[in-house]
Design a protein around this motif. Structure first.
Motif, mmCIF file in Angstrom:
data_model
loop_
_atom_site.group_PDB
_atom_site.id
_atom_site.type_symbol
_atom_site.label_atom_id
_atom_site.label_comp_id
_atom_site.label_asym_id
_atom_site.label_seq_id
_atom_site.Cartn_x
_atom_site.Cartn_y
_atom_site.Cartn_z
ATOM 1 N N TRP A 66 -8.465 120.722 -4.139
ATOM 2 C CA TRP A 66 -8.236 119.683 -4.708
ATOM 3 C C TRP A 66 -8.686 119.117 -6.038
ATOM 4 N N GLN A 67 -9.626 120.242 -6.443
ATOM 5 C CA GLN A 67 -10.137 120.125 -7.930
ATOM 6 C C GLN A 67 -10.596 121.387 -8.214
ATOM 7 N N LEU A 117 -5.766 112.402 -8.429
ATOM 8 C CA LEU A 117 -6.813 111.870 -7.807
ATOM 9 C C LEU A 117 -6.400 110.262 -8.309
ATOM 10 N N ASP A 167 -8.287 108.691 -10.881
ATOM 11 C CA ASP A 167 -7.680 109.347 -12.536
ATOM 12 C C ASP A 167 -6.337 108.781 -12.781
ATOM 13 N N SER A 213 -8.966 112.258 2.255
ATOM 14 C CA SER A 213 -9.963 113.249 2.560
ATOM 15 C C SER A 213 -10.248 112.877 4.016
ATOM 16 N N GLN A 217 -11.673 107.885 -4.848
ATOM 17 C CA GLN A 217 -12.104 109.378 -5.002
ATOM 18 C C GLN A 217 -11.868 110.205 -3.862
ATOM 19 N N TRP A 224 -5.405 111.186 -2.836
ATOM 20 C CA TRP A 224 -4.617 111.696 -3.944
ATOM 21 C C TRP A 224 -3.118 111.455 -3.987
#
Length: 210
Positions: free
Chosen positions: A19-20, A145, A148, A161, A204, A207
């Motif tokens: 995921w990143q 995210l 973001d 998560s 954080q 998503w």
């Protein structure tokens, strides 16, 4: 290198970049696994010798094609088991990770296939993580995210998560669920018109679709 420990390493390396984009380093790998850096160094050397990862001293650890295939096979087991426990045994999504960590190393391929068929070949686990199919294919749509995402962004919750059970319970209590459509606000999100504050940790860990 057929061992649960090796599988855990490969699964962790894969999940880190799922995921990143930042690759995982030995120190980060050690922290995620809760293992001494010296032990990680030795295992990474063994995995590299077996052709499952590539690594240069002090550099990132990356999966080879063989390592990726094996990691996906383990992740498929883990996520199918999590889905099975939630659907068939009424586990909460905050309770299944540790159970799946144990069962993924013990159930047979025949039982796994039976679980997959019984569940209707699910594509995602309770947290929104994609379940690889038997051939290792993974479906995932573009994402951002929450931390973001721009204020005013509207998207579906794709994934939460599973690393912090307390956070999962808090997110659930707030009314944020995988699949829900939300609008990003300066202080959190709105769901069905209701304003829900979202803290930094949740920002954080959630998503959204783009």
């Amino acid at each position: 290198m057929a061992s649960p420990a090796a599988d855990d390493y490969l699964k962790t390396v894969f999940a880190h970049t799922e995921w990143q984009d930042a690759p995982i380093t030995p120190s980060v790998l050690a922290a995620k696994l809760g293992i001494a850096p010296s032990s990680v160094t030795e295992m990474v050397k063994k995995l590299a010798a077996a052709g499952l990862v590539s690594h240069v001293p002090y550099g990132a650890v990356r999966l080879t094609d063989a390592g990726t295939a094996r990691a996906l096979a383990v992740i498929r087991r883990h996520r199918l088991i999590e889905t099975w426990l939630v659907r068939e045994f009424d586990y909460g999504w905050d309770e299944v990770h540790d159970e799946a960590e144990v069962l993924e190393h013990t159930i047979s391929d025949r039982l796994l296939e039976g679980i997959d068929a019984r569940l209707g070949r699910p594509r995602f686990d309770p947290h929104g993580d994609a379940i690889p199919d038997a051939d290792g294919r993974v479906e995932r749509e573009p994402f951002v995210l929450l931390a973001d995402a721009a204020v005013g962004h509207v998207g579906r919750v794709l994934r939460v998560s599973d690393q912090d059970p307390d956070l999962l319970r808090a997110v659930e209590a707030a009314g944020v669920a995988v699949g829900a459509e939300v609008r990003v606000t300066p202080s959190g999100v709105t769901v069905d018109g209701a304003e829900l504050p979202v803290g930094e940790a949740a920002g954080q860990a959630i998503w959204l679709s783009v």
